[in-house]
Design a protein around this motif. Structure first.
Motif, PDB file in Angstrom:
ATOM      1  N   TRP A 109       0.101  -0.205  11.204  1.00  0.00           N
ATOM      2  CA  TRP A 109       0.990  -1.184  10.575  1.00  0.00           C
ATOM      3  C   TRP A 109       0.660  -1.283   9.086  1.00  0.00           C
ATOM      4  O   TRP A 109      -0.445  -0.916   8.667  1.00  0.00           O
ATOM      5  CB  TRP A 109       0.806  -2.584  11.190  1.00  0.00           C
ATOM      6  N   VAL A 110       1.621  -1.796   8.350  1.00  0.00           N
ATOM      7  CA  VAL A 110       1.365  -2.164   6.961  1.00  0.00           C
ATOM      8  C   VAL A 110       1.454  -3.677   6.920  1.00  0.00           C
ATOM      9  O   VAL A 110       2.489  -4.246   7.294  1.00  0.00           O
ATOM     10  CB  VAL A 110       2.409  -1.538   6.008  1.00  0.00           C
ATOM     11  N   ILE A 111       0.369  -4.318   6.521  1.00  0.00           N
ATOM     12  CA  ILE A 111       0.439  -5.770   6.384  1.00  0.00           C
ATOM     13  C   ILE A 111       0.276  -6.115   4.910  1.00  0.00           C
ATOM     14  O   ILE A 111      -0.421  -5.419   4.180  1.00  0.00           O
ATOM     15  CB  ILE A 111      -0.618  -6.508   7.243  1.00  0.00           C
ATOM     16  N   TYR A 112       0.930  -7.178   4.484  1.00  0.00           N
ATOM     17  CA  TYR A 112       0.869  -7.532   3.071  1.00  0.00           C
ATOM     18  C   TYR A 112       0.762  -9.035   2.889  1.00  0.00           C
ATOM     19  O   TYR A 112       1.257  -9.818   3.706  1.00  0.00           O
ATOM     20  CB  TYR A 112       2.091  -6.968   2.316  1.00  0.00           C
ATOM     21  N   GLY A 113       0.106  -9.410   1.817  1.00  0.00           N
ATOM     22  CA  GLY A 113      -0.079 -10.820   1.511  1.00  0.00           C
ATOM     23  C   GLY A 113       1.131 -11.376   0.808  1.00  0.00           C
ATOM     24  O   GLY A 113       1.630 -10.786  -0.147  1.00  0.00           O
ATOM     25  N   ILE A 114       1.604 -12.526   1.282  1.00  0.00           N
ATOM     26  CA  ILE A 114       2.771 -13.152   0.658  1.00  0.00           C
ATOM     27  C   ILE A 114       2.331 -14.300  -0.249  1.00  0.00           C
ATOM     28  O   ILE A 114       2.691 -14.383  -1.410  1.00  0.00           O
ATOM     29  CB  ILE A 114       3.759 -13.660   1.738  1.00  0.00           C
ATOM     30  N   GLU A 115       1.518 -15.192   0.314  1.00  0.00           N
ATOM     31  CA  GLU A 115       1.011 -16.302  -0.502  1.00  0.00           C
ATOM     32  C   GLU A 115      -0.381 -16.683  -0.018  1.00  0.00           C
ATOM     33  O   GLU A 115      -0.803 -16.277   1.066  1.00  0.00           O
ATOM     34  CB  GLU A 115       1.961 -17.495  -0.443  1.00  0.00           C
ATOM     35  N   GLU A 116      -1.068 -17.481  -0.806  1.00  0.00           N
ATOM     36  CA  GLU A 116      -2.438 -17.857  -0.485  1.00  0.00           C
ATOM     37  C   GLU A 116      -2.488 -18.597   0.854  1.00  0.00           C
ATOM     38  O   GLU A 116      -1.645 -19.460   1.121  1.00  0.00           O
ATOM     39  CB  GLU A 116      -2.989 -18.747  -1.596  1.00  0.00           C
TER      40      GLU A 116
END
Lengths: 134, 249
Positions: A109-116
Motif C-alpha cells: 500500500w501507499v499511505i500518506y499523511g494528511i494532517e497532524e
C-alpha cells in the motif's frame, strides 16, 4: 567376531547420538520468528526503509507518502486463514489523518499523511500506529 | 580478468548515462514509470544541459527533479508509464501543490508526494516526492554561466557585476531564485526587470527600461553607450529584489 560386531554397533550408536546432538544444537541456535503478527517493511522511496512490528509506530510527515509491504510469505497460515497476498486488506481508523492507496502490486500500500495526528492501521491482525507530524 | 575489465567499463558507461539523465527524469518510487520535468515555455527553448558548458543557447525550465521548487512557482511535470491504465498524478496535499493541465503549482513549503493512480483512483501506480522551499533572495547571472561551475562563477567580478563587452554587444542574463541556504530553487514565475543607466532591455523586438517576464526566459541587455548601470529584478509575488551593477566596456 561377536566382539567386532558389538564394536560396530556401538560406533553406529555413538555416531547417531552425535548427529542428533549436533541437530539439537543447530536447531537451538536458529531463532524462529513465531510471532503470529505480520511485520511491515516501510519504504520512504528515497532510500530509507524500516521493518516495523505489531503495535510499533510509523512516523511520517503530512504530505509525505511511504510504501508499506506486508512481510509474510505467500500461503502462510495466520489465525487460520490464508495470507495469500490477494486476500490481505488494510483498515484505517482515522481517514482524516492518514490516506491510503493500494499499491499496483497486491500486498503493498501507499499511505500518506494528511494532517497532524495519529491513526491506526490494521493488516492481517497486525496493528500499527501512524504518527503524522507537520 | 578481461571480462572483469569489460564489466567495469560497462558499469562506468551505465553510470555516466544515468548521471546525464537524472536531472530531467526520475524513475517513480514504485518503479512503474518515469516522471519528467518539462520545458513548457515556448518552442525553441530546451532543457538546460548541465553537462555542456558550451550549449548555452537556451535556458529553460529551471526545474530538475532533484532540486527544490520555489513556493509560488509552477513547473512542468508529467508522468509516463507503459501501464495504460495509469493516469496523471494527484498531490496528496492539495493545499501545498495544485495539479494543473501543464504541471504543478507550489503553494506551501515542505514535501509533497505526487501519486500517479489508476484511472479509477483505486490503486497507486507510482510516486514522486516534490520538495519546496520559500524564496529567500534572487540573484542575477550571466545566462552563459548561470548554473555551471566554471570560469564564469569563479570570476569574482562576474559574480558581483555583469559586463557587456563593448557597446552594441548583447548580454543574456537570467534570474535565479535562491533558498536561505543559497541553493537555487526551480519553477516558473513572473518577475519584473528594471534597468538604470545606459543599459536597455531588448524584449520581443523592442528596447525597454522595464519589462515583465517569465523567470525561466533569459533577458537580453544591450547598450549603445559605454558606462555603468544597474539592473534590478523583482519577484512580482513576494516583492523580493535582486540587483546587480552592469558595466558596459
Amino acid at each position: 567376531m561377536t566382539l567386532h560386531l558389538m564394536e560396530v554397533t556401538v560406533d553406529r550408536w555413538i555416531r547417531t547420538a552425535l548427529f542428533f546432538c549436533i541437530l539439537v544444537f543447530v536447531g537451538s541456535c536458529i531463532s524462529v520468528d513465531v510471532s503470529p503478527y505480520p511485520r511491515l517493511r516501510v519504504d520512504d522511496g528515497e532510500g530509507h526503509h524500516d521493518i516495523v512490528y505489531h503495535e510499533d509506530i510509523i512516523e511520517i510527515n503530512s504530505g509525505e507518502a511511504v510504501r508499506i509491504e506486508v512481510l509474510v510469505e505467500e500461503g502462510t497460515q495466520l489465525y487460520g486463514r490464508s495470507l495469500d497476498q490477494g486476500e490481505l486488506s488494510l483498515d484505517i481508523d482515522n481517514e482524516a489523518v492518514v490516506g491510503v492507496f493500494p499499491h499496483w502490486v497486491d500486498g503493498m500500500w501507499v499511505i500518506y499523511g494528511i494532517e497532524e495526528g495519529t491513526a491506526v492501521i490494521e493488516i492481517a491482525g497486525g496493528r500499527f500506529e501512524i504518527e503524522v507530524s507537520d | 580478468m578481461k571480462s572483469k575489465y569489460l564489466i567495469s567499463v560497462f558499469l562506468l558507461l551505465t553510470a555516466a548515462c544515468d548521471s546525464g539523465d537524472s536531472a530531467t527524469t526520475a524513475v517513480g518510487e514504485l518503479g512503474r514509470g518515469v516522471f519528467h520535468s518539462a520545458c513548457q515555455v515556448s518552442p525553441g527553448h530546451f532543457i538546460w544541459d548541465f553537462d555542456s558548458s558550451e550549449n548555452v543557447e537556451t535556458v529553460c525550465p529551471i526545474y530538475m527533479l532533484d532540486m527544490r521548487l520555489a513556493v509560488g512557482s509552477t513547473a512542468g511535470v508529467y508522468y509516463e508509464s507503459d501501464a495504460y491504465s495509469c493516469m496523471p498524478f494527484m498531490a496528496v496535499a492539495p493545499d501545498r501543490i495544485a495539479i494543473e493541465d501543464d504541471g504543478i503549482t507550489v503553494m506551501e513549503a515542505g514535501v509533497t508526494a505526487l501519486v500517479a493512480t489508476t484511472e479509477d483512483y483505486s490503486r497507486a501506480c507510482d510516486l514522486l516526492h516534490v520538495h519546496a522551499d520559500l524564496v529567500d533572495r534572487i540573484d542575477i547571472k550571466d545566462a552563459a554561466f548561470a548554473f555551471i561551475e566554471g570560469p564564469g562563477n569563479a570570476d569574482e567580478e562576474n559574480a558581483s557585476t555583469l559586463v557587456i563587452p563593448g557597446s552594441g554587444s548583447p548580454l543574456e542574463i537570467i534570474a535565479v531564485t535562491l533558498a536561505s541556504d543559497g541553493e537555487p530553487l526551480g519553477g516558473r514565475r513572473i518577475v519584473e526587470w528594471e534597468v538604470e543607466g545606459p543599459v536597455m532591455i531588448q524584449w520581443e523586438g523592442q528596447v525597454k527600461k522595464l519589462s515583465n517576464a517569465d523567470i525561466t526566459v533569459p533577458v537580453t541587455l544591450v547598450s549603445t553607450e559605454i558606462g555603468d548601470g544597474w539592473i534590478t529584478v523583482r519577484d512580482t509575488l513576494t516583492g523580493i529584489e535582486g540587483r546587480k551593477r552592469v558595466l558596459v566596456r
